[in-house]
Scaffold this motif. Sequence first.
Motif, PDB file in Angstrom:
ATOM      1  N   VAL A  17       0.841  -1.211   0.000  1.00  0.00           N
ATOM      2  CA  VAL A  17       0.000   0.000   0.000  1.00  0.00           C
ATOM      3  C   VAL A  17       0.874   1.258   0.000  1.00  0.00           C
ATOM      4  O   VAL A  17       0.410   2.353   0.277  1.00  0.00           O
ATOM      5  CB  VAL A  17      -0.976   0.022   1.208  1.00  0.00           C
ATOM      6  N   GLY A  18       2.158   1.097  -0.295  1.00  0.00           N
ATOM      7  CA  GLY A  18       3.063   2.247  -0.379  1.00  0.00           C
ATOM      8  C   GLY A  18       3.895   2.432   0.876  1.00  0.00           C
ATOM      9  O   GLY A  18       3.971   1.557   1.725  1.00  0.00           O
ATOM     10  N   LYS A  19       4.511   3.616   0.982  1.00  0.00           N
ATOM     11  CA  LYS A  19       5.464   3.881   2.065  1.00  0.00           C
ATOM     12  C   LYS A  19       4.788   3.990   3.427  1.00  0.00           C
ATOM     13  O   LYS A  19       5.349   3.631   4.440  1.00  0.00           O
ATOM     14  CB  LYS A  19       6.239   5.170   1.775  1.00  0.00           C
ATOM     15  N   THR A  20       3.584   4.540   3.468  1.00  0.00           N
ATOM     16  CA  THR A  20       2.882   4.667   4.747  1.00  0.00           C
ATOM     17  C   THR A  20       1.571   3.893   4.697  1.00  0.00           C
ATOM     18  O   THR A  20       0.942   3.812   3.643  1.00  0.00           O
ATOM     19  CB  THR A  20       2.612   6.143   5.102  1.00  0.00           C
ATOM     20  N   LEU A  32      -8.325   8.286  -1.820  1.00  0.00           N
ATOM     21  CA  LEU A  32      -7.663   7.208  -2.550  1.00  0.00           C
ATOM     22  C   LEU A  32      -7.076   6.201  -1.565  1.00  0.00           C
ATOM     23  O   LEU A  32      -6.376   6.575  -0.625  1.00  0.00           O
ATOM     24  CB  LEU A  32      -6.535   7.781  -3.418  1.00  0.00           C
ATOM     25  N   LEU A  33      -7.370   4.911  -1.780  1.00  0.00           N
ATOM     26  CA  LEU A  33      -6.771   3.834  -0.996  1.00  0.00           C
ATOM     27  C   LEU A  33      -5.843   3.076  -1.946  1.00  0.00           C
ATOM     28  O   LEU A  33      -6.294   2.301  -2.785  1.00  0.00           O
ATOM     29  CB  LEU A  33      -7.850   2.906  -0.423  1.00  0.00           C
ATOM     30  N   PRO A  34      -4.513   3.346  -1.862  1.00  0.00           N
ATOM     31  CA  PRO A  34      -3.580   2.774  -2.835  1.00  0.00           C
ATOM     32  C   PRO A  34      -3.235   1.312  -2.579  1.00  0.00           C
ATOM     33  O   PRO A  34      -3.172   0.873  -1.434  1.00  0.00           O
ATOM     34  CB  PRO A  34      -2.333   3.662  -2.668  1.00  0.00           C
ATOM     35  N   CYS A  35      -3.009   0.562  -3.659  1.00  0.00           N
ATOM     36  CA  CYS A  35      -2.558  -0.830  -3.527  1.00  0.00           C
ATOM     37  C   CYS A  35      -1.958  -1.289  -4.858  1.00  0.00           C
ATOM     38  O   CYS A  35      -2.534  -1.053  -5.920  1.00  0.00           O
ATOM     39  CB  CYS A  35      -3.715  -1.751  -3.143  1.00  0.00           C
ATOM     40  N   THR A  36      -0.781  -1.915  -4.779  1.00  0.00           N
ATOM     41  CA  THR A  36      -0.154  -2.514  -5.958  1.00  0.00           C
ATOM     42  C   THR A  36       0.330  -3.919  -5.591  1.00  0.00           C
ATOM     43  O   THR A  36       0.507  -4.218  -4.409  1.00  0.00           O
ATOM     44  CB  THR A  36       1.063  -1.691  -6.452  1.00  0.00           C
ATOM     45  N   PHE A  37       0.534  -4.757  -6.604  1.00  0.00           N
ATOM     46  CA  PHE A  37       1.091  -6.082  -6.323  1.00  0.00           C
ATOM     47  C   PHE A  37       2.207  -6.388  -7.317  1.00  0.00           C
ATOM     48  O   PHE A  37       2.249  -5.838  -8.418  1.00  0.00           O
ATOM     49  CB  PHE A  37       0.009  -7.179  -6.367  1.00  0.00           C
ATOM     50  N   TYR A  51     -11.336  -5.333   1.711  1.00  0.00           N
ATOM     51  CA  TYR A  51     -12.207  -5.525   2.874  1.00  0.00           C
ATOM     52  C   TYR A  51     -12.113  -4.334   3.822  1.00  0.00           C
ATOM     53  O   TYR A  51     -11.048  -3.738   3.974  1.00  0.00           O
ATOM     54  CB  TYR A  51     -11.808  -6.786   3.660  1.00  0.00           C
ATOM     55  N   PHE A  52     -13.246  -4.016   4.447  1.00  0.00           N
ATOM     56  CA  PHE A  52     -13.279  -2.996   5.501  1.00  0.00           C
ATOM     57  C   PHE A  52     -13.364  -3.710   6.842  1.00  0.00           C
ATOM     58  O   PHE A  52     -14.234  -4.572   7.033  1.00  0.00           O
ATOM     59  CB  PHE A  52     -14.484  -2.072   5.296  1.00  0.00           C
ATOM     60  N   ASN A 122      -1.609 -10.022   1.406  1.00  0.00           N
ATOM     61  CA  ASN A 122      -2.420  -8.820   1.561  1.00  0.00           C
ATOM     62  C   ASN A 122      -1.634  -7.712   2.240  1.00  0.00           C
ATOM     63  O   ASN A 122      -0.566  -7.944   2.804  1.00  0.00           O
ATOM     64  CB  ASN A 122      -3.734  -9.114   2.313  1.00  0.00           C
ATOM     65  N   ALA A 123      -2.174  -6.491   2.142  1.00  0.00           N
ATOM     66  CA  ALA A 123      -1.581  -5.328   2.786  1.00  0.00           C
ATOM     67  C   ALA A 123      -2.720  -4.509   3.384  1.00  0.00           C
ATOM     68  O   ALA A 123      -3.842  -4.514   2.872  1.00  0.00           O
ATOM     69  CB  ALA A 123      -0.800  -4.507   1.775  1.00  0.00           C
ATOM     70  N   THR A 124      -2.423  -3.824   4.483  1.00  0.00           N
ATOM     71  CA  THR A 124      -3.467  -3.110   5.227  1.00  0.00           C
ATOM     72  C   THR A 124      -3.185  -1.612   5.287  1.00  0.00           C
ATOM     73  O   THR A 124      -2.037  -1.186   5.410  1.00  0.00           O
ATOM     74  CB  THR A 124      -3.549  -3.680   6.663  1.00  0.00           C
ATOM     75  N   ILE A 125      -4.258  -0.828   5.189  1.00  0.00           N
ATOM     76  CA  ILE A 125      -4.159   0.624   5.281  1.00  0.00           C
ATOM     77  C   ILE A 125      -5.196   1.111   6.291  1.00  0.00           C
ATOM     78  O   ILE A 125      -6.308   0.567   6.356  1.00  0.00           O
ATOM     79  CB  ILE A 125      -4.352   1.251   3.878  1.00  0.00           C
TER      80      ILE A 125
END
Length: 206
Positions: A17-20, A32-37, A51-52, A122-125
Amino acid sequence: LPGLHVFAIAFALEVSVGKTNTVMALNNSNVLLPCTFTTCIGFQDLVFTWYFNSTELIYHGKIKNKATEPTLVWRNPRVSFVGSTTKKDNNISIVLNSVEFSDAGKYTCHVKNPRERNAQHNATIFLTVVHKMVETDNTVTLIIVGVVGGLIGLLILFMLIKRVVLFIIKKTQDGKKECLVSSSGNDNTENGLAGSKAEQKAPPKA
């Protein structure tokens, strides 16, 4: 061969989800909720979900392969997809529209790749919703640097630059390491070396 799949699952698929992993949004704005794979061996019929608070599904998409854009399976009406997978980054970011205070919480971007024996990551923000944005006051920091003298200011600047450079080097090495490990898994398995070791280590299936 089993050895290759063990290496692929351990090192190929990664979600970020990036640096932070924290985002702040103004009440009633769009966020914006960023995500890359990334995956070293590519993907086929990849499934991604958002998911929330771990349980509430807000977006579900599928991607056939690198040459196609994601197709929507289901989404919350307030969620829009803004990513792209045919460009360089495998971007599966979403935008949450008309943010409310009840939207604050944990958002999880989850990816499953059948090509890697259904490897998952997965990654979480974390989203915070506020009444108004407050600008950070840097005056105090500037006064301290001015009083103590330019030498410490330069030292702090040098340390920051060093941290950034080390971070970039680490990221580059990490990326190379992941791909190298999975390709060396290929070579060793062909020679019949790592394959047998991996088979011994693999836990017995239920």
